[in-house]
Design an enzyme around this catalytic site. Structure first.
Site, PDB file in Angstrom:
ATOM      1  N   LYS A   1     -19.876  20.000  16.634  1.00 46.28           N
ATOM      2  CA  LYS A   1     -19.538  21.159  17.572  1.00 46.28           C
ATOM      3  C   LYS A   1     -18.595  21.918  17.416  1.00 46.28           C
ATOM      4  CE  LYS A   1     -22.955  21.203  18.483  1.00 46.28           C
ATOM      5  NZ  LYS A   1     -24.292  20.550  18.436  1.00 46.28           N
TER       6      LYS A   1
ATOM      7  N   ASN B   1     -40.172  36.076   6.308  1.00 41.95           N
ATOM      8  CA  ASN B   1     -39.288  35.097   6.403  1.00 41.95           C
ATOM      9  C   ASN B   1     -39.413  33.815   5.573  1.00 41.95           C
ATOM     10  OD1 ASN B   1     -38.017  32.882   7.607  1.00 41.95           O
ATOM     11  ND2 ASN B   1     -39.129  32.652   9.662  1.00 41.95           N
ATOM     12  N   GLY B   2     -38.566  33.326   4.892  1.00 40.36           N
ATOM     13  CA  GLY B   2     -38.925  32.453   3.782  1.00 40.36           C
ATOM     14  C   GLY B   2     -38.178  32.495   2.645  1.00 40.36           C
TER      15      GLY B   2
ATOM     16  N   GLU C   1     -18.770  24.450  14.470  1.00 40.17           N
ATOM     17  CA  GLU C   1     -19.514  25.543  14.382  1.00 40.17           C
ATOM     18  C   GLU C   1     -18.874  26.536  15.221  1.00 40.17           C
ATOM     19  OE1 GLU C   1     -23.994  24.121  14.954  1.00 40.17           O
ATOM     20  OE2 GLU C   1     -22.849  22.658  16.142  1.00 40.17           O
TER      21      GLU C   1
ATOM     22  N   ARG D   1     -31.535  33.202  16.526  1.00 39.68           N
ATOM     23  CA  ARG D   1     -31.924  32.424  15.489  1.00 39.68           C
ATOM     24  C   ARG D   1     -30.919  32.701  14.408  1.00 39.68           C
ATOM     25  NH1 ARG D   1     -37.470  30.923  15.161  1.00 39.68           N
ATOM     26  NH2 ARG D   1     -37.485  31.363  12.979  1.00 39.68           N
TER      27      ARG D   1
ATOM     28  N   GLU E   1     -20.743  14.240  16.077  1.00 42.74           N
ATOM     29  CA  GLU E   1     -21.309  15.296  17.016  1.00 42.74           C
ATOM     30  C   GLU E   1     -20.243  16.210  17.618  1.00 42.74           C
ATOM     31  OE1 GLU E   1     -23.986  16.676  16.894  1.00 42.74           O
ATOM     32  OE2 GLU E   1     -23.949  17.757  18.992  1.00 42.74           O
TER      33      GLU E   1
ATOM     34  N   LYS F   1     -30.325  29.182  14.031  1.00 43.50           N
ATOM     35  CA  LYS F   1     -31.093  28.114  14.919  1.00 43.50           C
ATOM     36  C   LYS F   1     -31.814  27.478  14.400  1.00 43.50           C
ATOM     37  CE  LYS F   1     -31.161  26.150  18.931  1.00 43.50           C
ATOM     38  NZ  LYS F   1     -29.957  25.288  19.234  1.00 43.50           N
TER      39      LYS F   1
ATOM     40  N   TRP G   1     -31.554  36.846   7.930  1.00 44.63           N
ATOM     41  CA  TRP G   1     -30.373  35.832   7.582  1.00 44.63           C
ATOM     42  C   TRP G   1     -30.456  35.767   6.028  1.00 44.63           C
ATOM     43  CZ3 TRP G   1     -29.640  31.029   5.364  1.00 44.63           C
ATOM     44  CH2 TRP G   1     -28.553  30.429   5.631  1.00 44.63           C
TER      45      TRP G   1
ATOM     46  N   CYS H   1     -34.107  34.482   9.911  1.00 40.70           N
ATOM     47  CA  CYS H   1     -35.077  35.285  10.153  1.00 40.70           C
ATOM     48  C   CYS H   1     -35.943  35.408  11.226  1.00 40.70           C
ATOM     49  CB  CYS H   1     -35.967  35.561   8.637  1.00 40.70           C
ATOM     50  SG  CYS H   1     -34.792  35.785   7.570  1.00 40.70           S
TER      51      CYS H   1
ATOM     52  N   HIS I   1      -8.734   3.955   5.717  1.00 38.26           N
ATOM     53  CA  HIS I   1      -8.842   4.153   4.254  1.00 38.26           C
ATOM     54  C   HIS I   1      -9.031   5.432   3.827  1.00 38.26           C
ATOM     55  CE1 HIS I   1     -10.435  -0.058   4.633  1.00 38.26           C
ATOM     56  NE2 HIS I   1     -10.977   0.246   5.815  1.00 38.26           N
TER      57      HIS I   1
END
Ligand code: F6R
Length: 613
Positions: free
Chosen positions: A490, A100-101, A493, A27, A486, A608, A74, A2, A509
């Site tokens: 990446k 927003n929230g 995403e 965002r 990481e 974001k 969002w 948002c 395992h």
């Protein structure tokens, strides 16, 4: 997540707000809208999709007006759709609001309002809050300011709200709790934003609004109050940010620009802090709590996502160099379980945005229990930086690509400086080793530059070859294990290819069952203490016909004979290696995403700045 923009002043508000929404696109969002004050009426336009879809929809319709609020949504409550998009109009038609929230007690408020005859056009918690405010205003025959104050005392959850009232021209009411809000100050004009990017072209003077503050914004005045109706003097800060920093600068994507900026941003993170020639580290941010850190029973690192991976690297490095017990926690788990926290614990929060809701609340809880809070944050003036007792900014500059790249390496740099400084103060490192590591850190920007110069074509070719993989495994050991995590994050995403990161030895395992000729396995295998062991792990993959892609140190003569694909990085100390080995993995994800034709800067469903839990 948002984005919020507002303007009131002497110019036409529409182009400023639309441009501001575009600046906040990074965002993450799925619908957009704008409300304009036009003479004595409110005009709303909103649309599912991108800001350009909204512009297209508005077309030739009237956009006149000197005051407007705009929103990128969002979705949380209700699917992305025209009717769920913000702004919302109150049932009376007199107020428009963006939010927003998340309003946690919205269901209860909604049922109260429904009993009184309110009907809702959307499934959002935001429309409920708006009508709740309007209902108070109408029943109590009070002004909007008073109604907002009364309403917010009953609301639980997180919010930034911006409201306009058809009967109060050129006035925007704004309030926040838990989500970010910045107000930019111009000459007879004010700008509002979720961050400073929408106002950068117009002003460098900003006020960061705090939780439980209410702003009444007119072209020529900014009145700030707490929810008890007491006036607060706005604290005006100067932004140290240029417009160019939030533009692409000739690169195809922000993500690529930010990957290529890393030699500079890593150097910026240690500029003025690291003097390698003199073997000296100055980190004024930790001075205030250095004793506390040195005597800490535990350092508890709290973060999410990529920042959590930076925390894992820090755990390895701090325990090795400082012999202080470190624990790394997912903020979302830490905040809800009942962790044992004492005043001897130091909580280190790592966050690019400084606004991540889970991290923020985890810190508030820990602070209430007496822990000392230290922030490693990128965005200056952000909520986390303000609730921390002390902290160090990472100085990576604005990161616009949704996937974190340069912010991660900046976090690693600062965390390594902290580890080194503490080790020296504690006497757990020899002067020779300290100097050696300072010099290795100092040399990293050039080594990253070398990877960017020499390996890009090779990585592009690998990306093209493996772009249709259904799944990929990332393996690493020791300091390179977090890099494997990481790298996998990446890839997920940016390319939407399923990927898992694992400690290489854990492979046996379970994950080894996945290995066949269709599974590319990426090894983070720079030369370190574990090198022979990771070479054995590679052999195990090859024996099962898996494809091995390896990031290895220049001069390695063994690995290239085993691996199907090799990416080279320069030699560095194993403690510092995560700063280097992650770069090829960022590039690999980027190019795979590009070859798959995806929007790498704005991957689907991602935001974001994750300002809701
Ligand atoms: C991944 C990514 C996210 C963030 C996470 C925490 O590329 O960017 O996983 O790292 O949402 O965000 P910050 O660091 O802003 O607290």
């Amino acid at each position: 997540m948002c984005g919020i923009v507002g303007y009131t002043g002497k110019r036409q508000a529409y182009p400023i707000v639309i441009d501001g929404l575009k600046k906040l696109e990074y965002r993450g969002y799925d619908s957009a809208g704008i409300a304009l004050q036009q003479d004595d009426q409110l005009t709303l336009y909103k649309k599912a999709g991108k800001v350009k879809d909204l512009e297209h929809f508005i077309g030739e319709r009237s956009t006149d007006g000197l005051t407007a609020i705009g929103h990128t949504r969002w979705a949380t409550h209700g699917e992305p759709s025209d009717h769920n998009a913000h702004p919302h109009l109150s049932q009376s038609g007199q107020l428009a609001m963006i939010h927003n929230g998340i309003i946690e007690n919205y269901a209860q408020l909604k049922s109260e309002l429904e009993k009184e005859g309110y009907r809702f056009k959307s499934e959002t918690d935001s429309e409920v809050l708006l009508n709740f405010i309007d209902d108070i205003r109408l029943k109590n025959q009070c002004g909007l300011e008073e109604a907002i104050r009364i309403a917010l005392k009953r609301v639980t959850g997180a919010y930034v709200i911006l409201l306009i009232d058809e009967s109060q021209p050129q006035t925007i009411f704004a309030a926040r709790k838990g989500s970010p809000l910045v107000i930019g100050i111009g000459a007879d004009e004010h700008f509002l934003g979720s961050d400073a990017s929408p106002m950068l072209a117009y002003t460098k003077e900003v006020v960061y609004i705090n939780d439980y503050e209410l702003a009444i914004v007119r072209p020529d005045e900014l009145v700030l109050k707490n929810l008890g109706n007491e006036r607060i003097t706005p604290y005006v800060q100067k932004l140290d940010l240029e417009l160019a920093a939030i533009e692409k600068g000739g690169y195809d994507h922000f993500m690529l620009k930010e990957i290529f900026e890393q030699p500079l941003t890593i150097a910026d993170s240690f500029r003025g802090r690291l003097d390698a020639a003199e073997a000296r580290i100055v980190l004024s941010g930790i001075d205030a709590i250095e004793e506390k850190l040195l005597n800490a029973r535990r350092i508890i690192i709290v973060a999410c996502g990529t920042s959590w991976h930076a925390g894992l690297v820090a755990e390895y490095v701090i325990e090795e160099l400082c012999r202080i017990n470190v624990e790394v926690e997912y903020a979302s788990e830490f905040r809800y379980r009942n962790p044992v926290i004492s005043s001897d614990d130091v909580i280190v929060a790592i966050s690019q945005s400084g606004e991540t809701a889970d991290t923020l609340v985890a810190l508030e809880r820990a602070k209430e229990q007496g822990a000392t809070i230290f922030g490693v944050v990128n965005v200056v003036g952000s909520s986390i930086s303000r609730i921390a007792h002390a902290g160090c900014y990472t100085h990576a500059g604005p990161e616009i690509g949704v996937a974190s790249t340069k912010a991660y390496t900046a976090q690693l740099t600062v965390l390594m400086l902290i580890a080194l400084k503490l080790a020296k103060a504690k006497g757990t490192i020899t002067p020779e080793r300290f100097k050696e590591l300072c010099q290795e850190l100092d040399a990293i920007p050039n080594k990253v530059q070398q990877v960017l110069k020499d390996q890009v074509e090779r990585i592009k070719a690998i990306a093209e070859k493996y772009k249709d993989a259904r799944s990929m495994l990332y393996l690493g050991r020791g300091y390179n294990f977090p890099t494997a995590l990481e790298g996998a994050l990446k890839l997920k995403e940016i390319s939407y290819i399923h990927a898992e990161g694992y400690p290489a030895a854990e492979m046996k395992h379970g994950p080894i069952a996945l290995v066949d000729e269709d599974l590319p396995v990426v090894f983070v295998a720079s030369r370190d203490t574990y090198h022979e062991k990771i070479v054995s792990n590679m052999q195990e993959i090859k024996a099962r016909k898996g494809k091995v892609l390896a990031v290895v140190t220049e001069g390695d003569e063994i690995t290239p004979n085993i691996a199907d694909e090799v990416i080279w990085v320069p030699q560095t100390d194993e403690l510092i290696a995560p700063l280097l080995t992650v770069v090829p993995l960022q590039l690999l994800s980027y190019y795979i995403g590009v070859y798959r034709g995806l929007d790498v800067d704005r991957p689907r469903n991602l935001a974001k700045s994750v300002t809701v839990e």
